[in-house]
Write a protein that holds these residues in place. Structure first.
Motif, short mmCIF file in Angstrom:
data_model
loop_
_atom_site.label_atom_id
_atom_site.label_comp_id
_atom_site.label_asym_id
_atom_site.label_seq_id
_atom_site.Cartn_x
_atom_site.Cartn_y
_atom_site.Cartn_z
N GLN A 1 -44.97 -14.37 -43.22
CA GLN A 1 -45.94 -13.86 -42.25
C GLN A 1 -46.98 -12.94 -42.88
O GLN A 1 -47.39 -11.93 -42.29
CB GLN A 1 -45.21 -13.12 -41.11
CG GLN A 1 -44.27 -13.97 -40.29
CD GLN A 1 -44.98 -14.98 -39.39
OE1 GLN A 1 -46.20 -15.12 -39.43
NE2 GLN A 1 -44.21 -15.71 -38.62
N GLU A 2 -47.44 -13.32 -44.06
CA GLU A 2 -48.51 -12.53 -44.70
C GLU A 2 -49.80 -12.71 -43.91
O GLU A 2 -50.30 -13.81 -43.74
CB GLU A 2 -48.68 -12.98 -46.15
CG GLU A 2 -47.46 -12.69 -47.02
CD GLU A 2 -47.61 -13.21 -48.43
OE1 GLU A 2 -48.39 -14.18 -48.61
OE2 GLU A 2 -46.95 -12.67 -49.34
N GLY A 3 -50.33 -11.60 -43.43
CA GLY A 3 -51.54 -11.65 -42.61
C GLY A 3 -51.26 -11.76 -41.12
O GLY A 3 -52.16 -11.54 -40.31
N THR A 4 -50.02 -12.10 -40.75
CA THR A 4 -49.68 -12.23 -39.32
C THR A 4 -48.34 -11.53 -39.02
O THR A 4 -47.43 -12.13 -38.45
CB THR A 4 -49.59 -13.71 -38.90
OG1 THR A 4 -48.71 -14.41 -39.83
CG2 THR A 4 -50.95 -14.37 -38.88
N PRO A 5 -48.20 -10.26 -39.40
CA PRO A 5 -46.91 -9.58 -39.18
C PRO A 5 -46.55 -9.45 -37.71
O PRO A 5 -45.37 -9.35 -37.37
CB PRO A 5 -47.13 -8.20 -39.82
CG PRO A 5 -48.61 -7.99 -39.77
CD PRO A 5 -49.20 -9.35 -40.00
N HIS A 6 -47.55 -9.47 -36.84
CA HIS A 6 -47.30 -9.37 -35.41
C HIS A 6 -46.69 -10.63 -34.83
O HIS A 6 -46.30 -10.66 -33.65
CB HIS A 6 -48.61 -9.04 -34.67
CG HIS A 6 -49.74 -9.96 -35.04
ND1 HIS A 6 -50.37 -9.91 -36.27
CD2 HIS A 6 -50.35 -10.95 -34.34
CE1 HIS A 6 -51.31 -10.84 -36.32
NE2 HIS A 6 -51.32 -11.47 -35.17
N MET A 7 -46.57 -11.69 -35.64
CA MET A 7 -45.96 -12.94 -35.20
C MET A 7 -44.54 -13.10 -35.74
O MET A 7 -43.95 -14.17 -35.63
CB MET A 7 -46.83 -14.13 -35.64
CG MET A 7 -48.16 -14.22 -34.92
SD MET A 7 -47.90 -14.55 -33.15
CE MET A 7 -49.54 -14.22 -32.49
N ASP A 8 -43.99 -12.05 -36.32
CA ASP A 8 -42.67 -12.15 -36.95
C ASP A 8 -41.55 -12.27 -35.93
O ASP A 8 -40.45 -12.71 -36.26
CB ASP A 8 -42.43 -10.94 -37.85
CG ASP A 8 -41.32 -11.17 -38.85
OD1 ASP A 8 -41.23 -12.28 -39.39
OD2 ASP A 8 -40.53 -10.23 -39.08
N GLY A 9 -41.78 -11.86 -34.70
CA GLY A 9 -40.82 -12.10 -33.63
C GLY A 9 -39.60 -11.21 -33.62
O GLY A 9 -38.53 -11.66 -33.17
N VAL A 10 -39.72 -9.97 -34.08
CA VAL A 10 -38.59 -9.04 -34.03
C VAL A 10 -38.82 -8.07 -32.88
O VAL A 10 -39.69 -7.19 -32.96
CB VAL A 10 -38.43 -8.28 -35.36
CG1 VAL A 10 -37.22 -7.35 -35.29
CG2 VAL A 10 -38.29 -9.26 -36.52
N ALA A 11 -38.06 -8.23 -31.82
CA ALA A 11 -38.26 -7.43 -30.62
C ALA A 11 -38.15 -5.94 -30.90
O ALA A 11 -37.28 -5.49 -31.64
CB ALA A 11 -37.25 -7.83 -29.55
N MET A 12 -39.06 -5.19 -30.35
CA MET A 12 -39.14 -3.73 -30.44
C MET A 12 -39.57 -3.23 -31.82
O MET A 12 -39.59 -2.03 -32.06
CB MET A 12 -37.81 -3.06 -30.05
CG MET A 12 -37.27 -3.50 -28.70
SD MET A 12 -38.47 -3.34 -27.33
CE MET A 12 -38.71 -1.57 -27.29
N ILE A 13 -39.92 -4.13 -32.73
CA ILE A 13 -40.44 -3.73 -34.04
C ILE A 13 -41.84 -4.31 -34.25
O ILE A 13 -42.81 -3.58 -34.45
CB ILE A 13 -39.50 -4.16 -35.17
CG1 ILE A 13 -38.15 -3.42 -35.03
CG2 ILE A 13 -40.12 -3.86 -36.53
CD1 ILE A 13 -37.14 -3.78 -36.08
N THR A 14 -41.96 -5.63 -34.18
CA THR A 14 -43.28 -6.25 -34.35
C THR A 14 -43.88 -6.68 -33.01
O THR A 14 -45.04 -7.08 -32.96
CB THR A 14 -43.20 -7.47 -35.28
OG1 THR A 14 -42.30 -8.45 -34.70
CG2 THR A 14 -42.69 -7.09 -36.66
N GLN A 15 -43.10 -6.62 -31.95
CA GLN A 15 -43.64 -6.97 -30.63
C GLN A 15 -42.69 -6.47 -29.56
O GLN A 15 -41.51 -6.18 -29.81
CB GLN A 15 -43.79 -8.49 -30.48
CG GLN A 15 -42.45 -9.23 -30.39
CD GLN A 15 -42.62 -10.69 -30.02
OE1 GLN A 15 -42.53 -11.55 -30.90
NE2 GLN A 15 -42.86 -10.98 -28.75
N CYS A 16 -43.22 -6.36 -28.34
CA CYS A 16 -42.36 -6.12 -27.19
C CYS A 16 -41.68 -7.43 -26.82
O CYS A 16 -42.23 -8.51 -27.06
CB CYS A 16 -43.18 -5.62 -26.00
SG CYS A 16 -43.91 -3.98 -26.24
#
Length: 297
Positions: A122-137
């Protein structure tokens, strides 16, 4: 003062539950290396093993291959799955493809979810890593979220839920990114096909939250009861029941001259399923709660 609470609901037409075995991105990456946009719809919901979709499975093993039939270890239990499959839909793409996955959270207990793409940097797209409460709600129940990223990391990976116990209850699947040029590794085999993917997992006999709670309070262990290969297997209990069925049929350990009433350890008043004439209907149902004749490929 009158306060009015307004609930806003976003409605959509639920997508079909595909396995994507015929997806256009599932191709020979050396022959067709040009990058493609690969879109998938994932519907996450509560489901059950050996549901009505399985018809007569496991007594008729051909029924176990029916669409939406989740067999697991041959025992009925609640699960959480994507597109009514376990493992969920496999994603097979080529390096450089763009992956878009629309996740529809239909969990009836209103639990949030997220999907982690294990192995993708996920280089350049860390917000798409899919780890709840870390990279996204977490994705709220009855809502949709689209993951969008490039398949830059070649290899055999997998995707799985990264919320609560959902992964161990069935929310996972393969993610394979193939290179677009031949390497020295390709000389080791003749074909590299999607159907060669093997998914191995351990499996609990009940909902993972139940197992965790009992173990946390020292009331039970947390060891898996079975190992599944591509979503199919047999537990120790089911295999033992199958062995008992063989014994009852006279194929293992019985003298051919003995009839069923003379078989050691069996009450003459018992039927072929081991039920006594004195058993109540509830006792008979409890004794038959497992599925002893399961044969899963």
């Amino acid at each position: 003062l009158l306060t009015r609470l307004i609930h806003l609901t976003v409605a959509w037409d639920m997508p079909e539950k595909h396995d994507y075995s015929d997806h256009h991105c599932r191709r020979d990456c050396v022959r067709f290396p040009a990058s493609r946009a690969c879109e998938y719809n994932f519907t996450l919901e509560h489901y059950a093993t050996l549901s009505y979709a399985c018809f007569r499975c496991p007594d008729d093993v051909t029924d176990c291959e029916r669409p939406h039939c989740v067999t697991a270890d041959g025992r009925r239990r609640a699960v959480k799955v994507v597109n009514r499959q376990m493992p969920g839909p496999a994603i097979h793409v080529c390096q450089g493809d763009e992956i878009k996955v629309n996740v529809y959270n239909q969990l009836a207990d209103f639990e949030g979810t997220s999907i982690h793409w294990h192995g993708i940097l996920q280089e350049g797209t860390p917000h798409m890593d899919g780890v709840a409460m870390i990279t996204q709600c977490p994705i709220p129940a009855y809502s949709m979220f689209q993951y969008r990223f490039h398949a830059a990391t070649p290899g055999t990976h997998y995707w799985h839920s990264h919320a609560g116990f959902q992964r161990s209850d069935g929310v996972f699947g393969a993610l394979v990114v193939r290179e677009t040029t031949r390497t020295h590794v390709t000389s080791f085999y003749d074909e590299d096909l999607p159907e060669h993917t093997v998914f191995v997992q351990d499996w609990l006999e009940s909902f993972s939250a139940t197992t965790f709670s009992l173990h946390h309070h020292s009331m039970a262990d947390n060891q898996p009861s079975a190992i599944l290969i591509n979503g199919k297997g047999s537990s120790v209990e089911v295999m033992g029941a199958m062995s008992d069925d063989m014994d009852m049929s006279g194929n293992a350990g019985h003298d051919s001259g003995m009839d069923m009433s003379e078989t050691a350890g069996h009450d003459p008043g018992m039927d072929m399923n081991g039920h006594s004439d004195n058993d109540t209907a509830d006792q008979m149902a409890a004794n038959s709660s497992h599925i002893p004749r399961g044969v899963f490929r």
